[in-house]
Design an enzyme around this catalytic site. Structure first.
Site, PDB file in Angstrom:
ATOM      1  N   ASN A 218      -1.984   2.552   3.451  1.00  0.00           N
ATOM      2  CA  ASN A 218      -0.672   2.381   4.065  1.00  0.00           C
ATOM      3  C   ASN A 218      -0.050   3.746   4.328  1.00  0.00           C
ATOM      4  O   ASN A 218      -0.419   4.741   3.700  1.00  0.00           O
ATOM      5  CB  ASN A 218       0.251   1.578   3.134  1.00  0.00           C
ATOM      6  CG  ASN A 218      -0.119   0.110   3.088  1.00  0.00           C
ATOM      7  OD1 ASN A 218      -0.578  -0.450   4.072  1.00  0.00           O
ATOM      8  ND2 ASN A 218       0.068  -0.504   1.932  1.00  0.00           N
TER       9      ASN A 218
ATOM     10  N   ASP B 216      -2.846  -4.264   0.694  1.00  0.00           N
ATOM     11  CA  ASP B 216      -2.959  -5.683   0.367  1.00  0.00           C
ATOM     12  C   ASP B 216      -4.408  -6.121   0.204  1.00  0.00           C
ATOM     13  O   ASP B 216      -4.683  -7.068  -0.539  1.00  0.00           O
ATOM     14  CB  ASP B 216      -2.291  -6.532   1.458  1.00  0.00           C
ATOM     15  CG  ASP B 216      -0.788  -6.315   1.500  1.00  0.00           C
ATOM     16  OD1 ASP B 216      -0.171  -6.296   0.422  1.00  0.00           O
ATOM     17  OD2 ASP B 216      -0.233  -6.150   2.604  1.00  0.00           O
TER      18      ASP B 216
ATOM     19  N   ILE C  17       0.538  -5.925  -8.091  1.00  0.00           N
ATOM     20  CA  ILE C  17       1.032  -5.184  -9.255  1.00  0.00           C
ATOM     21  C   ILE C  17       2.441  -5.619  -9.630  1.00  0.00           C
ATOM     22  O   ILE C  17       2.746  -5.851 -10.810  1.00  0.00           O
ATOM     23  CB  ILE C  17       0.970  -3.671  -8.986  1.00  0.00           C
ATOM     24  CG1 ILE C  17      -0.490  -3.239  -8.790  1.00  0.00           C
ATOM     25  CG2 ILE C  17       1.617  -2.884 -10.133  1.00  0.00           C
ATOM     26  CD1 ILE C  17      -0.655  -1.792  -8.359  1.00  0.00           C
TER      27      ILE C  17
ATOM     28  N   PHE D 133       9.991  -2.723  -4.262  1.00  0.00           N
ATOM     29  CA  PHE D 133      10.438  -2.183  -2.982  1.00  0.00           C
ATOM     30  C   PHE D 133       9.847  -3.032  -1.860  1.00  0.00           C
ATOM     31  O   PHE D 133       8.702  -3.501  -1.968  1.00  0.00           O
ATOM     32  CB  PHE D 133       9.991  -0.726  -2.821  1.00  0.00           C
ATOM     33  CG  PHE D 133      11.032   0.268  -3.244  1.00  0.00           C
ATOM     34  CD1 PHE D 133      11.637   1.107  -2.320  1.00  0.00           C
ATOM     35  CD2 PHE D 133      11.425   0.351  -4.567  1.00  0.00           C
ATOM     36  CE1 PHE D 133      12.601   2.019  -2.712  1.00  0.00           C
ATOM     37  CE2 PHE D 133      12.386   1.259  -4.973  1.00  0.00           C
ATOM     38  CZ  PHE D 133      12.978   2.097  -4.032  1.00  0.00           C
TER      39      PHE D 133
ATOM     40  N   LYS E 166      10.863 -12.065  -1.018  1.00  0.00           N
ATOM     41  CA  LYS E 166       9.899 -11.359  -1.861  1.00  0.00           C
ATOM     42  C   LYS E 166      10.357 -11.353  -3.312  1.00  0.00           C
ATOM     43  O   LYS E 166       9.541 -11.524  -4.225  1.00  0.00           O
ATOM     44  CB  LYS E 166       9.715  -9.928  -1.351  1.00  0.00           C
ATOM     45  CG  LYS E 166       8.705  -9.117  -2.140  1.00  0.00           C
ATOM     46  CD  LYS E 166       8.464  -7.753  -1.506  1.00  0.00           C
ATOM     47  CE  LYS E 166       7.422  -6.950  -2.299  1.00  0.00           C
ATOM     48  NZ  LYS E 166       7.116  -5.644  -1.662  1.00  0.00           N
TER      49      LYS E 166
END
Length: 407
Positions: free
Chosen positions: A214, A282, A311, A329, A343
């Site tokens: 990422n 992911d 995680i 986050f 989320k």
């Protein structure tokens, strides 16, 4: 953090002097009261009127000005500040400071001050590397002067190398860090607490030379780890691959993959707070190739992917040693707050810090951030700020949440 702080800005005579105008604007946006002193050489690059227009204060230039000395003597000028900031700090200014010269208003104010001094050097690469400049730098640092930069890159003289003035936002960040560190010297509400922070990307190997990742610089996570440590927390930073130096007073563990990051997080428990900032990939390869995958003329290879461990959800679901506060986050490109709320519910964490990383925001890899703190009860929309300022504010919110004495 900077509201009503007073800075005496000494503007040196270099081409980078023009950046001091943007610096003044950025400091003023944060509530700083700025007074400026310009050297005569600085006035060859920018005008005192431009500086005065941005500071909202008179710009001081002459040591032997009867009017200026009557209104604001150089002794008073040098001491009615919380910090003296020299931008740009030219080789000549650094030499004068190191040797205690007082030949104009700028150097006299610097010699007369009893306040902390911060410099942002800027000069030609050979001037920066010259033994005399390096000797002066060691003297200044030995005297307690704080340095920001210089950076490396294309210089105004056409050469390439060290000597480039630090980015304006890096200077602002250093000022914020200075004041927060000063305030924290006697204010460490997280003493006795343990903090865990993840930061950066993860790299999931496709073969020995390729990986899935990422776009994350790690800057926000590193700033949060630094802020928590500065408030007294015993802080462990689990970092994916970044180019950032280890934060001071933080135990840093370097990892590559999501599975390595999860194992390092579990090994760091128990903790009072876990802040999962890392941009964890992911997916990973089901079976990575031990050798570099070669083109065979039959088109691209078929990559079989499997899902990586989650995680944030794993830490949130732990029973015996679940951190007392688990924060995730959410970097989103659309529906930022709504996706962050979903989320938080899905991961079962306590808070989510959401930010917009859609193309054009400049947040991914940049120095600024605009975030929304999503809790069970509310959504707090925080104003745009440097990542260090966001970290400071979040660390304070964490300290308030954990205000009960540690067991």
């Amino acid at each position: 953090m900077l509201q009503d702080k007073r800075i005496l800005l000494i503007i040196g005579g270099g081409i980078a002097a023009y950046k001091s105008l943007d610096l003044i604007r950025r400091l003023r946006e944060r509530g700083v009261r700025v007074r400026a002193v310009m050297t005569r050489a600085a006035a060859e690059f920018i005008t005192p009127l431009s500086v005065a227009s941005l500071t909202g204060e008179k710009t001081y230039t002459e040591l032997f000005s009867l009017t200026d000395e009557a209104e604001m003597g150089h002794i008073r000028l040098s001491r009615e500040a919380d910090l003296v900031l020299v931008v740009p700090a030219t080789a000549d200014l650094m030499a004068s400071m190191a040797n205690g010269n007082a030949r104009d208003l700028a150097t006299t104010a610097l010699l007369a001050t009893d306040k902390p001094v911060m410099i942002a050097p800027s000069m030609n690469v050979q001037m920066w590397l010259h033994p005399a400049t390096q000797r002066n730098l060691r003297t200044l640092e030995g005297d307690g002067v704080v340095r920001v930069g210089p950076g490396s890159g294309d210089l105004a003289c056409g050469e390439v190398g060290d000597g480039r003035l630090a980015d304006v936002m890096d200077i602002v960040g250093a000022v914020e860090t200075f004041f927060s560190a000063t305030a924290r010297a006697t204010d460490r509400p997280l003493t006795g607490r343990r903090a865990l922070v993840t930061a950066g990307p993860t790299h999931e190997a496709i073969d020995p030379v390729r990986y899935i990742a990422n776009r994350s610089s790690g800057k926000q996570g590193y700033a949060i780890a630094q802020a928590l440590a500065a408030l007294g927390a015993e802080t462990t930073l689990i970092s994916g691959p970044t180019t950032l130096p280890d934060p001071a007073n933080v135990f840093t563990v370097r990892v590559e993959s999501a599975r390595e990051m999860l194992a390092a997080c579990q090994a760091a428990l128990p903790a009072d707070v876990a802040v999962c900032v890392a941009a964890v990939a992911d997916w990973r390869m089901a079976d990575g190739s031990p050798q570099k995958i070669k083109k065979n003329g039959g088109g691209p290879p078929s990559l079989k992917l499997v899902e990586n461990p989650d995680i944030l959800a794993t830490l949130s679901a732990r029973s015996n040693d679940r951190p007392g506060l688990v924060i995730g986050f959410a970097a989103e490109t659309q529906n930022v707050v709504a996706y962050a709320q979903a989320k938080r519910d899905k991961k079962k964490c306590d808070w989510i810090v959401a930010n917009d990383v859609s193309p054009g925001t400049g947040i991914m890899g940049g120095d600024d951030n605009t975030v929304h703190l999503v809790t069970a009860d509310a959504v707090e929309d925080w104003p745009p700020a440097s990542k260090s300022a966001v970290a400071e504010r979040l660390a304070r919110r964490i300290a308030d949440y954990l205000k009960e004495p540690a067991a």
